[in-house]
Design a protein around this motif. Sequence first.
Motif, mmCIF file in Angstrom:
data_model
loop_
_atom_site.group_PDB
_atom_site.id
_atom_site.type_symbol
_atom_site.label_atom_id
_atom_site.label_comp_id
_atom_site.label_asym_id
_atom_site.label_seq_id
_atom_site.Cartn_x
_atom_site.Cartn_y
_atom_site.Cartn_z
ATOM 1 N N PHE A 105 0.856 -1.185 0.000
ATOM 2 C CA PHE A 105 0.000 0.000 0.000
ATOM 3 C C PHE A 105 0.895 1.238 0.000
ATOM 4 C CE2 PHE A 105 -2.194 -3.456 2.037
ATOM 5 C CZ PHE A 105 -3.480 -3.391 1.545
ATOM 6 N N ILE A 106 0.413 2.308 -0.610
ATOM 7 C CA ILE A 106 1.135 3.582 -0.612
ATOM 8 C C ILE A 106 0.353 4.580 0.225
ATOM 9 C CG2 ILE A 106 2.008 5.486 -2.012
ATOM 10 C CD1 ILE A 106 2.189 3.544 -4.368
ATOM 11 N N ARG A 107 1.043 5.202 1.166
ATOM 12 C CA ARG A 107 0.413 6.270 1.961
ATOM 13 C C ARG A 107 0.705 7.604 1.290
ATOM 14 N NH1 ARG A 107 0.619 7.087 8.531
ATOM 15 N NH2 ARG A 107 -0.216 9.196 8.604
ATOM 16 N N VAL A 108 -0.349 8.253 0.845
ATOM 17 C CA VAL A 108 -0.218 9.502 0.090
ATOM 18 C C VAL A 108 -0.583 10.698 0.963
ATOM 19 C CG1 VAL A 108 -0.585 8.460 -2.181
ATOM 20 C CG2 VAL A 108 -2.566 9.152 -0.805
ATOM 21 N N ARG A 109 -0.323 11.883 0.423
ATOM 22 C CA ARG A 109 -0.670 13.120 1.118
ATOM 23 C C ARG A 109 -1.930 13.771 0.536
ATOM 24 N NH1 ARG A 109 4.419 16.558 3.053
ATOM 25 N NH2 ARG A 109 5.728 14.849 3.829
ATOM 26 N N ALA A 110 -2.092 13.680 -0.775
ATOM 27 C CA ALA A 110 -3.174 14.384 -1.471
ATOM 28 C C ALA A 110 -3.878 13.428 -2.431
ATOM 29 C CB ALA A 110 -2.611 15.582 -2.231
ATOM 30 N N PRO A 111 -5.177 13.642 -2.696
ATOM 31 C CA PRO A 111 -5.916 12.748 -3.583
ATOM 32 C C PRO A 111 -5.294 12.610 -4.970
ATOM 33 C CG PRO A 111 -7.434 14.158 -2.379
ATOM 34 C CD PRO A 111 -6.062 14.660 -2.071
ATOM 35 N N GLY A 112 -4.778 13.716 -5.511
ATOM 36 C CA GLY A 112 -4.232 13.677 -6.859
ATOM 37 C C GLY A 112 -3.052 12.748 -7.027
ATOM 38 N N ARG A 126 0.158 -3.632 -10.957
ATOM 39 C CA ARG A 126 -0.463 -4.926 -10.666
ATOM 40 C C ARG A 126 0.026 -5.527 -9.355
ATOM 41 N NH1 ARG A 126 2.433 -7.784 -15.798
ATOM 42 N NH2 ARG A 126 4.593 -7.604 -15.089
ATOM 43 N N ILE A 127 1.172 -5.062 -8.819
ATOM 44 C CA ILE A 127 1.647 -5.590 -7.533
ATOM 45 C C ILE A 127 1.160 -4.734 -6.359
ATOM 46 C CG2 ILE A 127 3.683 -6.614 -8.596
ATOM 47 C CD1 ILE A 127 5.362 -4.366 -7.343
ATOM 48 N N LEU A 128 0.367 -3.713 -6.659
ATOM 49 C CA LEU A 128 -0.110 -2.789 -5.635
ATOM 50 C C LEU A 128 -1.488 -3.213 -5.139
ATOM 51 C CD1 LEU A 128 0.761 -0.067 -4.308
ATOM 52 C CD2 LEU A 128 -0.561 1.084 -6.096
ATOM 53 N N SER A 129 -1.673 -3.196 -3.818
ATOM 54 C CA SER A 129 -2.975 -3.548 -3.234
ATOM 55 C C SER A 129 -3.858 -2.335 -2.985
ATOM 56 C CB SER A 129 -2.778 -4.307 -1.919
ATOM 57 O OG SER A 129 -2.184 -5.560 -2.159
ATOM 58 N N GLY A 130 -3.256 -1.152 -2.819
ATOM 59 C CA GLY A 130 -4.084 0.015 -2.587
ATOM 60 C C GLY A 130 -3.332 1.162 -1.946
ATOM 61 N N PHE A 131 -4.088 2.041 -1.286
ATOM 62 C CA PHE A 131 -3.546 3.281 -0.744
ATOM 63 C C PHE A 131 -4.033 3.501 0.685
ATOM 64 C CE2 PHE A 131 -3.224 3.717 -5.266
ATOM 65 C CZ PHE A 131 -2.048 4.430 -5.469
ATOM 66 N N VAL A 132 -3.177 4.139 1.465
ATOM 67 C CA VAL A 132 -3.511 4.537 2.833
ATOM 68 C C VAL A 132 -3.830 6.032 2.801
ATOM 69 C CG1 VAL A 132 -2.627 4.792 5.185
ATOM 70 C CG2 VAL A 132 -2.110 2.721 3.862
ATOM 71 N N LEU A 133 -4.980 6.392 3.367
ATOM 72 C CA LEU A 133 -5.511 7.753 3.265
ATOM 73 C C LEU A 133 -5.388 8.452 4.616
ATOM 74 C CD1 LEU A 133 -8.769 6.796 1.313
ATOM 75 C CD2 LEU A 133 -6.424 7.031 0.441
ATOM 76 N N PHE A 136 -8.226 11.039 7.952
ATOM 77 C CA PHE A 136 -9.482 10.813 7.250
ATOM 78 C C PHE A 136 -10.661 11.358 8.037
ATOM 79 C CE2 PHE A 136 -13.083 8.485 5.598
ATOM 80 C CZ PHE A 136 -12.800 8.316 4.250
ATOM 81 N N THR A 137 -11.418 12.211 7.385
ATOM 82 C CA THR A 137 -12.751 12.634 7.833
ATOM 83 C C THR A 137 -13.653 12.575 6.602
ATOM 84 O OG1 THR A 137 -12.347 14.965 7.349
ATOM 85 C CG2 THR A 137 -11.780 14.199 9.576
ATOM 86 N N GLU A 138 -14.933 12.804 6.784
ATOM 87 C CA GLU A 138 -15.826 12.781 5.623
ATOM 88 C C GLU A 138 -15.416 13.838 4.600
ATOM 89 O OE1 GLU A 138 -20.604 12.531 4.735
ATOM 90 O OE2 GLU A 138 -19.929 13.770 6.413
ATOM 91 N N GLU A 139 -15.146 15.052 5.052
ATOM 92 C CA GLU A 139 -14.806 16.139 4.133
ATOM 93 C C GLU A 139 -13.486 15.881 3.420
ATOM 94 O OE1 GLU A 139 -14.297 21.032 4.173
ATOM 95 O OE2 GLU A 139 -14.568 19.918 6.041
ATOM 96 N N ARG A 140 -12.469 15.444 4.177
ATOM 97 C CA ARG A 140 -11.163 15.167 3.567
ATOM 98 C C ARG A 140 -11.154 13.849 2.811
ATOM 99 N NH1 ARG A 140 -5.944 16.660 4.407
ATOM 100 N NH2 ARG A 140 -5.343 14.458 4.452
ATOM 101 N N GLY A 141 -11.902 12.876 3.303
ATOM 102 C CA GLY A 141 -11.755 11.514 2.800
ATOM 103 C C GLY A 141 -12.439 11.234 1.487
ATOM 104 N N VAL A 142 -13.597 11.851 1.240
ATOM 105 C CA VAL A 142 -14.344 11.548 0.011
ATOM 106 C C VAL A 142 -13.519 11.835 -1.245
ATOM 107 C CG1 VAL A 142 -16.340 12.202 -1.389
ATOM 108 C CG2 VAL A 142 -16.622 11.697 1.055
ATOM 109 N N PRO A 143 -12.789 12.974 -1.344
ATOM 110 C CA PRO A 143 -11.946 13.176 -2.535
ATOM 111 C C PRO A 143 -10.889 12.082 -2.710
ATOM 112 C CG PRO A 143 -12.266 15.256 -1.386
ATOM 113 C CD PRO A 143 -12.824 14.185 -0.496
ATOM 114 N N PHE A 144 -10.330 11.569 -1.615
ATOM 115 C CA PHE A 144 -9.384 10.455 -1.714
ATOM 116 C C PHE A 144 -10.070 9.218 -2.291
ATOM 117 C CE2 PHE A 144 -6.863 12.814 1.481
ATOM 118 C CZ PHE A 144 -5.578 12.617 0.993
ATOM 119 N N LEU A 145 -11.258 8.913 -1.795
ATOM 120 C CA LEU A 145 -11.980 7.723 -2.257
ATOM 121 C C LEU A 145 -12.406 7.868 -3.719
ATOM 122 C CD1 LEU A 145 -14.089 7.111 0.969
ATOM 123 C CD2 LEU A 145 -12.257 5.648 0.103
#
Length: 390
Positions: A105-112, A126-133, A136-145
Amino acid sequence: MRHFGHLAPDIRKTLFHQEPVDFTLDSPARTLAVALGATLYSPATRPRLAADIRKQAGRGVMSMVLCLEDSIGDADVEAGEENLVRQLSLLDEAATAETDLPLLFIRVRAPGQIPDLVRRMGPAARILSGFVLPKFTEERGVPFLEALAAAEAACGRRLFAMPVLESPQLLHLESRAETLQGIARAVGAYRERVLALRLGVTDFCSAYGLRRAPDMTAYDVHIVASVISDVVNVLGRADGTGFTVTGPVWEYFRLHERMFKPQLRRSPFLGQAEELRAELIEHDMDGLLREIELDRANGLQGKTCIHPSHVAPVHALSVVSHEEFSDAADILRPERGDGGVLRSAYTNKMNEVKPHRAWAERTLLRAEAFGVAREGVGFVELLTASLPPA
């Protein structure tokens, strides 16, 4: 991949009544959420990151987070991204059908960053499982999702999110309930993409200028314990609405490889429990062991780790004991479907079928991921068998 797969078959046979099952990147989310185990964090700037990942996989690490956020300086983000893309490409190029890599997993700073990194990685995604956000709150998290969903569509493979719950709004009493409800709405709308929720206890402590000592667990810091309790209350329910919530980071370690005495590595099954316990205490690990037990007692699974020496204790304590397995299997027998109370096979407790059903289901899921110990095999034997060679 499978837990304890780095051990020789004869050692596994000695340890396990039921061995852990195999899993892959494409296994059901419910399986992967439990199989995360000890999730090892690493800065994305490490120059030998690909080699480090292979090394840790060989030592039994099943999940890793490659961090572009708090573990590196603001000025290092661009270089960290470049290194991450390069190192994961090297890792992908060297991978074969027999290569067992951790869930990455990659922990990012910004959605982009999410779609940008997936695009730059190309086939290596293809070897990546996902991202760590983070934070996280509703306001910050939805753009990441939303960014994750777009990246998933672009690369054509499943990508998971692991939101980190660490914002001051969640910690502060006056905003906690509203923040939790907002988080529940956000992750509920993207349920199929949320693998687990992670707790950022270091950030919680920071908001009040606190830092727990090595002989104290997160549960001894009452303001932190209250947040954990509320997160599990709202987001960790066993009624089908909840998510896997992982245990907080343990931040103490010693800066040398030879953490345990050589004779403990050479003679793993000689009943040296007291000596091993003394070694654990000496190396600031007694608090970690107590915190892992309290994590499970409070509804958490797995743990965030920042040092490789933490992985083996987390995994050893994740194995289902023979007694737990016996109780869980008995509770879930088809003929027990109408409820009732029965004496355990170990004759030391009563098992109530209906109240204990959710516990039994969770226990058997953990048994699939981590296995069931043979009768008489405990933490000491599992840990010492898992230690790297001297």
